[in-house]
Design a protein around this motif. Structure first.
Motif, PDB file in Angstrom:
ATOM      1  N   TYR A  78     132.696  56.824  73.887  1.00 48.91           N
ATOM      2  CA  TYR A  78     131.716  55.986  73.555  1.00 48.91           C
ATOM      3  C   TYR A  78     130.357  56.357  73.874  1.00 48.91           C
ATOM      4  CZ  TYR A  78     135.909  53.300  72.591  1.00 48.91           C
ATOM      5  OH  TYR A  78     137.117  52.943  71.778  1.00 48.91           O
ATOM      6  N   ASN A 158     130.087  50.020  64.238  1.00 49.07           N
ATOM      7  CA  ASN A 158     130.543  51.550  64.194  1.00 49.07           C
ATOM      8  C   ASN A 158     129.904  51.380  62.800  1.00 49.07           C
ATOM      9  OD1 ASN A 158     132.117  54.577  64.629  1.00 49.07           O
ATOM     10  ND2 ASN A 158     133.218  53.606  62.616  1.00 49.07           N
ATOM     11  N   LYS A 166     131.738  55.593  67.194  1.00 46.87           N
ATOM     12  CA  LYS A 166     133.604  55.232  67.598  1.00 46.87           C
ATOM     13  C   LYS A 166     134.242  53.810  67.930  1.00 46.87           C
ATOM     14  CE  LYS A 166     133.903  60.276  67.862  1.00 46.87           C
ATOM     15  NZ  LYS A 166     134.430  60.362  66.815  1.00 46.87           N
ATOM     16  N   ASN A 168     134.825  50.885  66.212  1.00 55.04           N
ATOM     17  CA  ASN A 168     135.982  50.888  66.278  1.00 55.04           C
ATOM     18  C   ASN A 168     137.330  50.955  67.021  1.00 55.04           C
ATOM     19  OD1 ASN A 168     135.560  52.985  64.972  1.00 55.04           O
ATOM     20  ND2 ASN A 168     137.385  52.993  63.686  1.00 55.04           N
TER      21      ASN A 168
END
Length: 203
Positions: A78, A158, A166, A168
């Motif tokens: 992330y 996202n 990313k 999600n």
């Protein structure tokens, strides 16, 4: 359009909870992310105080050791979005454990916030005006307590980043480290409430 606007809903609930019982300070604390720099001198004094309070809370959060521990629990994929993810997770834990922090039921609190904002649309920034109908329709603040609500937020983030964040996938991190993250939140919240009490006295 739903997801485009939804991405602005990060840690609104915590900021609203930490605001003193002053309608204009609540508004200022809520809209602060949609106000650039010092472009708020035209707003009522107490709204300005709310903006200052919001920014003080953000600074405290960003530099807090417990929050940094929570960020390290996240998968490295992330990157700099980790702070946003933790903001979202902490709002989830606040909503889920609301009875431990407030005598006002969460549904009543959130309805009061919605009504306050709808009565003061004349001083809300454009981005807040875009967000508000969706926040009310989908009852974001209340639905933070549910994992499905958090999943929707992460999916929306996202999409907004065109898949680069990313975020999600972060629901996996929430499930994997749920107990640890909740303990982080509880410890951090005690520090944050003490800090906010001091900051409010300075307003």
């Amino acid at each position: 359009m739903f997801f485009f606007v939804y991405i602005y809903a990060m840690n609104f609930l915590a900021h609203l909870y930490l605001s003193p019982n002053n309608p204009q300070i609540i508004i200022g604390n809520f809209i602060a992310d949609h106000v650039k720099g010092n472009k708020f001198k035209h707003l009522p004094e107490n709204v300005q105080k709310g903006i200052h309070l919001h920014r003080a809370i953000d600074t405290f959060t960003d530099t807090n050791a417990i929050v940094r521990t929570s960020k390290r629990r996240l998968h490295e994929r992330y990157g700099h979005y980790g702070g946003v993810i933790i903001d979202i997770f902490y709002d989830h834990f606040l909503a889920k454990n609301w009875k431990n922090y407030s005598q006002i039921p969460l549904d009543i609190f959130t309805k009061g916030v919605y009504q306050l904002l709808q009565k003061n649309t004349n001083i809300l920034p454009e981005k807040t005006l875009e967000l508000l109908p969706y926040m009310v329709q989908y009852n974001w603040l209340y639905n933070y307590q549910y994992k499905d609500g958090i999943r929707d937020v992460l999916n929306g983030m996202n999409r907004r980043t065109k898949g680069k964040s990313k975020m999600n996938l972060a629901i996996e991190d929430l499930n994997l480290y749920y107990t640890d993250l909740q303990k982080d939140f509880q410890a951090f919240m005690l520090q944050l409430m003490d800090f906010t009490t001091t900051e409010i006295q300075k307003l």
